[in-house]
Scaffold this active site. Structure first.
Site, short mmCIF file in Angstrom:
data_model
loop_
_atom_site.label_atom_id
_atom_site.label_comp_id
_atom_site.label_asym_id
_atom_site.label_seq_id
_atom_site.Cartn_x
_atom_site.Cartn_y
_atom_site.Cartn_z
N HIS A 143 40.17 -39.46 -77.86
CA HIS A 143 40.42 -40.70 -78.61
C HIS A 143 39.23 -41.65 -78.50
O HIS A 143 38.75 -42.20 -79.51
CB HIS A 143 41.69 -41.36 -78.06
CG HIS A 143 42.00 -42.69 -78.66
ND1 HIS A 143 42.92 -42.86 -79.68
CD2 HIS A 143 41.53 -43.94 -78.37
CE1 HIS A 143 42.99 -44.14 -79.99
NE2 HIS A 143 42.15 -44.82 -79.21
N GLU A 144 38.74 -41.85 -77.27
CA GLU A 144 37.62 -42.76 -77.07
C GLU A 144 36.33 -42.23 -77.68
O GLU A 144 35.53 -42.99 -78.24
CB GLU A 144 37.42 -43.04 -75.57
CG GLU A 144 38.63 -43.65 -74.88
CD GLU A 144 39.12 -44.92 -75.54
OE1 GLU A 144 38.32 -45.61 -76.21
OE2 GLU A 144 40.32 -45.23 -75.40
N HIS A 184 36.30 -43.00 -81.31
CA HIS A 184 35.87 -44.38 -81.60
C HIS A 184 34.34 -44.45 -81.69
O HIS A 184 33.79 -45.09 -82.60
CB HIS A 184 36.34 -45.32 -80.48
CG HIS A 184 37.73 -45.84 -80.66
ND1 HIS A 184 38.19 -46.39 -81.83
CD2 HIS A 184 38.78 -45.90 -79.78
CE1 HIS A 184 39.45 -46.77 -81.68
NE2 HIS A 184 39.83 -46.48 -80.45
N GLU A 207 42.65 -47.32 -84.68
CA GLU A 207 43.42 -46.64 -83.64
C GLU A 207 44.07 -45.37 -84.19
O GLU A 207 44.06 -44.32 -83.54
CB GLU A 207 44.48 -47.57 -83.05
CG GLU A 207 43.93 -48.71 -82.22
CD GLU A 207 43.09 -48.23 -81.05
OE1 GLU A 207 43.49 -47.26 -80.38
OE2 GLU A 207 42.02 -48.82 -80.81
#
Length: 293
Positions: free
Chosen positions: A146-147, A150, A225
């Site tokens: 997930h990070e 980003h 997100e």
């Protein structure tokens, strides 16, 4: 707390010094009068964008000091920590990042993680000790994905651009409307708002417009997100990311402290609203579970 306040004041000092140099030296050299409408627009643009980009440029430095982050190196002797670094390196390569982000951990009872940094080559991923203690390897891997998503999506830069534009527009509109009110109240004998009343009106307008402007910024934050969840689902699996979010929900009873990096974290305890920076975990899990079919 005192350290974070000090870092906040330092950031604002850097912004003020940079902008002051630009306004007092560069604009006069270009023959631009800061008191006119064009000069006001340029001044607001410089203040708005400079503040956002200076914050982005020093975001890694600020995060390390605000959270006392322990950086994990590639040659880390501690096996468990090196395993975290190797996981980030592997997923970064899979996502096509040009280099491995800095990897760190910070001591916190709040299970969370965040990514920050000015570019894909100069980024940082930090995990809280509570997250590493409460999740299994598969779930931590999903959070890492997930990070990394980003960073891969350039979310930090995009958010900085949007924030800078919003700051500039809020400053400009507030001063234009305050000037219009001041001119309306003037008569042949002078009048107008006066210095203190003008200052108060500008600040009230800025507060009002910033509250409104936060709505589209929060909407983009929620969108990014969802997109980062989808990115993690592709590099790991939809079920792993869904399970990681469920684990975060189980730890949501820990009250997170509000800070400047809250928007960058994977999870938020704030109630979902027009101003919420994160969607509800339930909605995120539902979207991920639909990706399995």
């Amino acid at each position: 707390m005192l350290k974070r306040i000090g870092l906040f004041l330092l950031t604002n000092f850097l912004v003020i010094m940079t902008v002051s140099i630009i306004l007092s030296v560069v604009l006069p050299m270009l023959g631009i009068d800061p008191s006119g409408v064009a000069g006001l627009a340029i001044m607001c643009g410089v203040f708005g964008m400079a503040g956002a980009f200076i914050s982005l440029a020093i975001s890694r430095w600020m995060a390390k000091r605000a959270y006392n982050i322990q950086i994990i190196k590639a040659n880390e002797q501690n096996y468990q920590l090196r395993e975290i670094y190797d996981m980030v390196a592997r997923l970064s390569k899979k996502a096509g990042l040009p280099s491995v982000p800095e990897v760190g951990i910070y001591n916190s009872p709040e299970p969370n993680a965040f990514a920050t940094g000015p570019t894909k080559k100069k980024s940082l991923i930090a995990f809280s000790t509570a997250l590493l203690d409460s999740m299994d390897k598969r779930e931590v891997e999903a959070v890492t994905g997930h990070e990394i998503a980003h960073i891969s999506n350039g979310d930090m830069v995009t958010m900085t651009l949007l924030t800078g534009i919003v700051n500039a527009l809020v400053m400009f509109l507030s001063r234009i409307i305050a000037a219009a009110i001041n001119n309306f109240l003037k008569d042949d004998n002078g009048g107008g708002l006066g210095f203190f009343a003008y200052f108060l009106v500008v600040n009230l307008l800025q507060t009002f417009f910033m509250i409104l402007a936060t709505i589209p910024l929060a909407a983009f934050s929620r969108y990014r997100e969802y997109r980062a969840d989808a990115g993690s689902a592709k590099t790991t699996s939809p079920q792993a990311m869904a399970d990681a979010l469920k684990a975060l929900a189980n730890g949501a009873q820990v009250q997170a402290k509000k800070d400047s990096f809250a928007i960058a974290k994977i999870s938020s305890n704030r109630k979902v609203s027009l101003w919420a920076t994160h969607p509800s975990i339930e909605d995120r899990v539902e979207r991920l579970e639909k990706m399995r079919f």
